[in-house]
Design a protein around this motif. Sequence first.
Motif, PDB file in Angstrom:
ATOM      1  N   GLU A  88       0.944  -1.222   0.192  1.00 52.37           N
ATOM      2  CA  GLU A  88      -0.201   0.051  -0.141  1.00 52.37           C
ATOM      3  C   GLU A  88       0.805   1.248   0.042  1.00 52.37           C
ATOM      4  OE1 GLU A  88      -0.294  -2.532   2.074  1.00 52.37           O
ATOM      5  OE2 GLU A  88      -2.373  -3.234   1.401  1.00 52.37           O
ATOM      6  N   THR A 202      -3.449   5.473   3.736  1.00 50.14           N
ATOM      7  CA  THR A 202      -3.264   3.968   3.353  1.00 50.14           C
ATOM      8  C   THR A 202      -3.623   3.179   4.181  1.00 50.14           C
ATOM      9  OG1 THR A 202      -0.952   4.351   4.156  1.00 50.14           O
ATOM     10  CG2 THR A 202      -1.127   4.785   1.779  1.00 50.14           C
ATOM     11  N   TRP A 204      -6.516   2.655   4.988  1.00 48.37           N
ATOM     12  CA  TRP A 204      -7.748   2.256   4.551  1.00 48.37           C
ATOM     13  C   TRP A 204      -7.627   1.027   3.444  1.00 48.37           C
ATOM     14  CZ3 TRP A 204     -13.024   4.736   5.091  1.00 48.37           C
ATOM     15  CH2 TRP A 204     -13.310   5.472   6.180  1.00 48.37           C
ATOM     16  N   ARG A 205      -8.611  -0.062   3.381  1.00 48.97           N
ATOM     17  CA  ARG A 205      -8.250  -1.060   2.387  1.00 48.97           C
ATOM     18  C   ARG A 205      -8.757  -0.047   0.994  1.00 48.97           C
ATOM     19  NH1 ARG A 205     -11.087  -6.344   3.178  1.00 48.97           N
ATOM     20  NH2 ARG A 205      -9.844  -6.542   4.847  1.00 48.97           N
ATOM     21  N   GLY A 206      -7.763  -0.393   0.014  1.00 44.14           N
ATOM     22  CA  GLY A 206      -8.093   0.133  -1.305  1.00 44.14           C
ATOM     23  C   GLY A 206      -7.996   1.670  -1.429  1.00 44.14           C
TER      24      GLY A 206
END
Length: 390
Positions: A88, A202, A204-206
């Motif tokens: 990420e 970053t 956070w997912r996605g």
Amino acid sequence: MTDDRPNDAPPPRAQRRRSKRSATLDRQSNGDVEACAPMPARPMAAPREIAIFDREALLRQLELVYGRSYMFDDEVELGLPQPSLSSEEQLRLDKLRWLADDERGPLRPLLFGSQVMRDRLAQARLACPNFATVVDLIDRAVALSIVTGTALAIPPILLLGPPGIGKTHASKAIAAALGTAVQAISCATNSDCQQLVCGHPTSWRGARMGVVNEALLGADTAQPVLLLDEIDKFESHRDEQPYHVLLTVFEPQNSSAIMDDYLRVPFNLSQIIIVATANDADRLPQFIQDRLLMVEIAPPLGAELLSITCRVVTDAIAQTGGAVASPGEEVIARLARAHPRQIKRIVQLALGYAAGAGRCQLTVADVEAAERLAVGSGKREPIGFLQARG
């Protein structure tokens, strides 16, 4: 030291300058103000471009990741060690490097009014006759820019009216007339307002940078059109307040430095041109209504509807490469009874009926057959703006 100059010799140059300055001061003390009146100040030239993001903040973020100054092309040529990051954070670093290496830098030109813009707006007015009020509003802003030599300034606009009257089409036509990019965002299908404006960190997912910021970077000017389609249907996460997030975009003092939470770099959105569309203004919070210039768009009727129908039919016929002749007035009038959103579909289906019968011209029968297929054969209430005569 003695002065060997003849008595009638002129004084040295420096002494002459001092004498001239003394004479000026003497005239000032005697009230001779005309001789020393200040020169009129020249007007400051309007800036031609602005920075759309903070480059110093960008370089600080790179320095934090690398633990040293970012060396641009020398990173590869010198074989400098690279940071070891999670996937990420590596994606974020790639985006930061891409932005830092962009040869355009942070500066983007502003839009300035021109006669070409006004000519294109006149064409847009003809193509979208029921949007004459908003097109004229934009045209006056262009005229003001021409007269003052300042960048184009257009307040956030809300196009209010029933569905299917061409609000989205007109917004894109206006952007094309101004010669700028348009970023259309469907608020009805958006589920993450934070991602739309500011992005997510970053953790956070996605996570990714803000959609609006990406659009601004992709535009050729600092003033792309941001089209917020169906803003009255904005739905987001349960704990999110989407209209409060949008508020930062509408306020110039806030939008000039909106932090992108993904890149951790401020972006300047203060010059983007905002056009929103809605069916029901009452669904919008009052603080959003107060910040939008509301223009009510009436459904096209009579000559306006016929003009729009002609445009749709002309575009559809053009796609046949000249194989089908332009329809007559009877066909246009019959098509105008349909809902504007369905006219294009009906024309395409009608062309198939004509081709199947071996004809290269549409008839009213083709249109009626296509309409039955498009909207279903069941009995329904009239959906058009023009009603058939009994």
